[in-house]
Scaffold this motif. Sequence first.
Motif, mmCIF file in Angstrom:
data_model
loop_
_atom_site.group_PDB
_atom_site.id
_atom_site.type_symbol
_atom_site.label_atom_id
_atom_site.label_comp_id
_atom_site.label_asym_id
_atom_site.label_seq_id
_atom_site.Cartn_x
_atom_site.Cartn_y
_atom_site.Cartn_z
ATOM 1 N N ASN A 199 0.853 -1.197 0.000
ATOM 2 C CA ASN A 199 0.000 0.000 0.000
ATOM 3 C C ASN A 199 0.885 1.241 0.000
ATOM 4 O O ASN A 199 2.118 1.137 -0.092
ATOM 5 N N ASP A 200 0.239 2.417 0.090
ATOM 6 C CA ASP A 200 1.038 3.641 0.271
ATOM 7 C C ASP A 200 0.691 4.369 1.560
ATOM 8 O O ASP A 200 1.307 5.368 1.882
ATOM 9 N N ASP A 201 -0.296 3.870 2.295
ATOM 10 C CA ASP A 201 -0.684 4.518 3.548
ATOM 11 C C ASP A 201 0.144 3.999 4.733
ATOM 12 O O ASP A 201 0.021 4.526 5.837
ATOM 13 N N GLY A 202 0.965 2.989 4.491
ATOM 14 C CA GLY A 202 1.866 2.513 5.527
ATOM 15 C C GLY A 202 1.401 1.238 6.207
ATOM 16 O O GLY A 202 0.221 0.863 6.137
ATOM 17 N N GLN A 260 3.124 7.026 2.594
ATOM 18 C CA GLN A 260 3.772 7.446 1.344
ATOM 19 C C GLN A 260 2.754 7.931 0.322
ATOM 20 O O GLN A 260 3.030 7.901 -0.879
ATOM 21 N N SER A 261 1.589 8.381 0.788
ATOM 22 C CA SER A 261 0.589 8.899 -0.150
ATOM 23 C C SER A 261 1.197 10.063 -0.927
ATOM 24 O O SER A 261 1.870 10.912 -0.350
ATOM 25 N N GLY A 262 0.967 10.092 -2.227
ATOM 26 C CA GLY A 262 1.532 11.150 -3.062
ATOM 27 C C GLY A 262 2.955 10.883 -3.497
ATOM 28 O O GLY A 262 3.564 11.718 -4.178
ATOM 29 N N VAL A 315 -5.858 -1.265 0.744
ATOM 30 C CA VAL A 315 -6.902 -0.439 0.161
ATOM 31 C C VAL A 315 -6.593 1.004 0.538
ATOM 32 O O VAL A 315 -6.442 1.308 1.737
ATOM 33 N N ASN A 316 -6.468 1.886 -0.459
ATOM 34 C CA ASN A 316 -6.102 3.258 -0.154
ATOM 35 C C ASN A 316 -7.225 3.981 0.572
ATOM 36 O O ASN A 316 -8.396 3.777 0.289
ATOM 37 N N ARG A 317 -6.807 4.857 1.501
ATOM 38 C CA ARG A 317 -7.779 5.734 2.160
ATOM 39 C C ARG A 317 -8.081 6.888 1.219
ATOM 40 O O ARG A 317 -7.274 7.798 1.044
ATOM 41 N N GLY A 356 0.779 6.642 -4.808
ATOM 42 C CA GLY A 356 1.702 5.548 -4.498
ATOM 43 C C GLY A 356 1.014 4.195 -4.578
ATOM 44 O O GLY A 356 1.655 3.181 -4.869
ATOM 45 N N THR A 357 -0.293 4.180 -4.324
ATOM 46 C CA THR A 357 -1.071 2.930 -4.424
ATOM 47 C C THR A 357 -1.029 2.400 -5.858
ATOM 48 O O THR A 357 -0.775 1.214 -6.089
ATOM 49 N N ILE A 358 -1.281 3.307 -6.810
ATOM 50 C CA ILE A 358 -1.259 2.914 -8.222
ATOM 51 C C ILE A 358 0.183 2.588 -8.636
ATOM 52 O O ILE A 358 0.417 1.648 -9.409
HETATM 53 MN MN MN Z 1 -2.628 6.732 0.256
#
Ligand code: MN
Length: 270
Positions: free
Chosen positions: A26-29, A58-60, A111-113, A125-127
């Motif tokens: 994920n990218d939210d950690g 790591q969003s963005g 699952v991204n927030r 970062g999710t994509i």
């Molecule tokens: Mn995110």
Amino acid sequence: MSGPPTPRAGVHRIADLSGARILVTNDDGIHAPGLKTLEAVARTLSDDIWVVAPEQEQSGAGHSLTLSRPLRVRHLSERRHAVTGTPTDCVLLAVHHLLKDRKPDILLSGVNRGGNLGEDVTYSGTIAAAMEGTLMGLPSIALSQCCSGDHPVKWHTAEDHAPALIRRLAAIGWPHGVLMNVNVPDRVAASVAGTRVVVQGQRAGGVSIIEQQDPRGRPICWIGDFASHHPLEENTDLWAVAHGYISVTPLHLDLTHQATCGPLAQALAD
Ligand code: MN
């Protein structure tokens, strides 16, 4: 009589996920609730689940790599690892290092927030984790749960709907070089209107830049929300989730705009 579809060369297709090795990132950690949701989803599909996720949000981060400092891997359990890097770093370390003896069969990111809709896909970062998986030849699915600030995130909607959708997507298959971008609407599970295959939309609005002062009176800026005024161009991802549908958008890693190539080549030759 029609039998099961024959897999074509260059197509990802997994008819039965029950023995699949699933990489979850994920990218939210590593501590994000959406990661727990996706782990729960993955466990309904297979017993061979590996989580390799960023130590911090790591969003963005987009598709960035960490090249200027070393990465530390924290082993939380045999199949759960946190990495002091980006989502892309996580996928690289997972496939080429942690799971090098038996690579994953499929990658799930999220699952991204919050939704990854329209232009979001270029920042996300999710994509990007799903892009990295795709570059490595893994079928990869990015999942995001749309939400808004005034109520708790409806993680149960993604948790309820994702297993069947992932099974169906894997069984249908999709071409190499393509990833699946799935967005779940901000509705309770029973109110989801269905699933729509839609194109990447465009957010009409701009971004808000919020200027404040630090404790010493010096100006600082925050990048705030990306506005989305009229997400109503039909058959886009923005339209689908606004109308209660789960959006599925196949994204292509080849960013070339083919229609411009011919006329441009002709014009430059003159
Ligand atoms: Mn995110």
